[in-house]
Design a protein around this motif. Sequence first.
Motif, PDB file in Angstrom:
ATOM      1  N   GLY A 160      20.293   2.382  26.270  1.00 27.68           N
ATOM      2  CA  GLY A 160      19.698   1.794  25.177  1.00 27.68           C
ATOM      3  C   GLY A 160      19.147   2.856  24.223  1.00 27.68           C
ATOM      4  O   GLY A 160      19.090   2.910  23.080  1.00 27.68           O
ATOM      5  N   TYR A 170      21.878   5.148  22.738  1.00 32.72           N
ATOM      6  CA  TYR A 170      22.661   4.760  21.746  1.00 32.72           C
ATOM      7  C   TYR A 170      22.478   3.528  21.009  1.00 32.72           C
ATOM      8  O   TYR A 170      23.017   3.431  19.696  1.00 32.72           O
ATOM      9  N   LEU A 171      21.718   2.656  21.529  1.00 27.05           N
ATOM     10  CA  LEU A 171      21.310   1.480  20.970  1.00 27.05           C
ATOM     11  C   LEU A 171      20.106   1.643  19.815  1.00 27.05           C
ATOM     12  O   LEU A 171      20.281   1.015  18.584  1.00 27.05           O
ATOM     13  N   THR A 172      19.099   2.374  20.192  1.00 26.17           N
ATOM     14  CA  THR A 172      18.048   2.503  19.295  1.00 26.17           C
ATOM     15  C   THR A 172      18.244   3.046  17.896  1.00 26.17           C
ATOM     16  O   THR A 172      17.800   2.572  16.971  1.00 26.17           O
ATOM     17  N   ILE A 225      21.074   2.639  16.476  1.00 25.82           N
ATOM     18  CA  ILE A 225      21.872   1.445  15.645  1.00 25.82           C
ATOM     19  C   ILE A 225      21.023   0.431  14.930  1.00 25.82           C
ATOM     20  O   ILE A 225      21.004   0.114  13.851  1.00 25.82           O
ATOM     21  N   LEU A 226      19.965   0.079  16.013  1.00 29.74           N
ATOM     22  CA  LEU A 226      18.988  -0.967  15.570  1.00 29.74           C
ATOM     23  C   LEU A 226      18.255  -0.258  14.143  1.00 29.74           C
ATOM     24  O   LEU A 226      17.985  -0.968  13.314  1.00 29.74           O
ATOM     25  N   HIS A 284      12.340  -2.301  23.018  1.00 25.59           N
ATOM     26  CA  HIS A 284      13.735  -2.901  23.400  1.00 25.59           C
ATOM     27  C   HIS A 284      14.298  -2.489  24.503  1.00 25.59           C
ATOM     28  O   HIS A 284      14.936  -3.394  25.439  1.00 25.59           O
ATOM     29  N   ASN A 285      14.548  -1.225  24.776  1.00 30.06           N
ATOM     30  CA  ASN A 285      15.167  -0.699  25.946  1.00 30.06           C
ATOM     31  C   ASN A 285      14.327  -0.788  27.387  1.00 30.06           C
ATOM     32  O   ASN A 285      14.934  -0.838  28.259  1.00 30.06           O
ATOM     33  N   MET A 290      15.633  -5.461  27.123  1.00 28.53           N
ATOM     34  CA  MET A 290      17.042  -5.686  27.613  1.00 28.53           C
ATOM     35  C   MET A 290      16.495  -5.811  29.234  1.00 28.53           C
ATOM     36  O   MET A 290      17.244  -6.731  29.773  1.00 28.53           O
TER      37      MET A 290
END
Length: 464
Positions: free
Chosen positions: A324, A327-329, A331-332, A345-346, A350
């Motif tokens: 997260g 890669y995800l942060t 994108i958010l 969030h990570n 999640m």
Amino acid sequence: MTGYSTSMRIRLPAVCVVLEVILIILFGVLVKYDHETDAKGWHKYIKNHNNKSQVENDFYYRYASFQDVHVMIFIGFGFLMTFLKRYGYGSVGFNFLIASFSLQWATLMQGFFHGMKEDGKIHIGVESMINADFCTGAVLISFGAVLGKTSPVQLLIMAVFEVTIFAINEYVILNVVGAKDAGGSMTIHTFGAYFGLVVTRILYRPELEKSKHKEGAVYHSDLFAMIGTIYLWMFWPSFNSAITAHGDDQHRTAMNTYYSLASCTLATFAMSALVNHEGKLDMVHIQNAALAGGVAMGTAGEMMLTPFGSMIVGFLAGTISTLGYKYLTPILNSKLKVQDTCGIHNLHGMPGILGAIVGAVTAATATADIYGDGMEDVFPDMAAGDISASQQGIRQAVALAVAMAFALVGGVLVGFILKIPIFGSPPDTICFEDQIYWELPEEEDEDHAEMTRVRTVEEKPLNA
């Protein structure tokens, strides 16, 4: 800058004094010691129960766990957020401020739902202190999302509303839905994370995209943040087991969390090296994702998950959290405009959802053969024959949905409230810097001024 400082000179003292006066009055009118804390009450209780031992007072069972949780709130969370190179005072100092307010307000809000007795008073003891710290933990999780971008007045106002919403959410999940969540995967971590994410989305500042360099760390700030990580990692078994039933439940919860954290740490190191093309470790991953195993064990910790099951959950949590951050942060941030300073969030979002899912599955597969007489402590309604295991599993799933709903709706409302100008949001150019709110050592103050001047020149458009 001078005008803004002057406004805080009036706003912050006014808000602090008004809130504390209100708290003192409400405590005076509504709060009293419970029977285990009151001098006459406890001795009368001993006599009515055949000279029950003083050692059986809940203080002797709970206070060590309370102290561990308290250390996590004030040292663990505080220092974990000191990674910002120019916001160390704000990270530790504002953590101190909002935690001190929140635990008082939480005592009242939770008391309205859990501690109000026939005499119209909120009866408090060591367990209510632990629960107040739990509520405070949710506020500090949300604080991580808006770290460096909000004024202390905004943070206090956020705490006022979030503690209130938290208490309602907690009551609905535990008493109306009937779910189990002793370590707070849903009530604390999932709620706190998504509440904070929605608030920071509402407070989105496009200008901060030009100041990404200020959100980074330096060598010594990362070392300070690791102090918070180690304290949290060490005391998380106490956090998850603090309010479970005495005996095997508490023992099992601490043990499950212990092994989950250890497994999570190995997964974090493995994933951190794997996602870096040079095989190097990222301190952001180690500081945060290594704690995800504790978050994921919040719901199922007291259940018969088994040690190897706890290790599997911890490994999954560390893996998900690290991926997260990698890669995800981004994108958010780029697609959804969610400026999540600490990556809550990570670490909390999640893994909290993972913990809720594990809790639902574990509850749905519970049997009398597995739990024996211990079923009454973990799943009292199942032990009484009122519901089946599958129905308890459904309760757990519904509780997750409830936590998300309260977090998302509450976050939207509070986010718009915080945008009201009177609360004094800091200027974009001074976000993530201590100089606006704190007296700095002279040499540091000069360094801040010089860096601000240089950045202003560098960021000035060429055609200006």
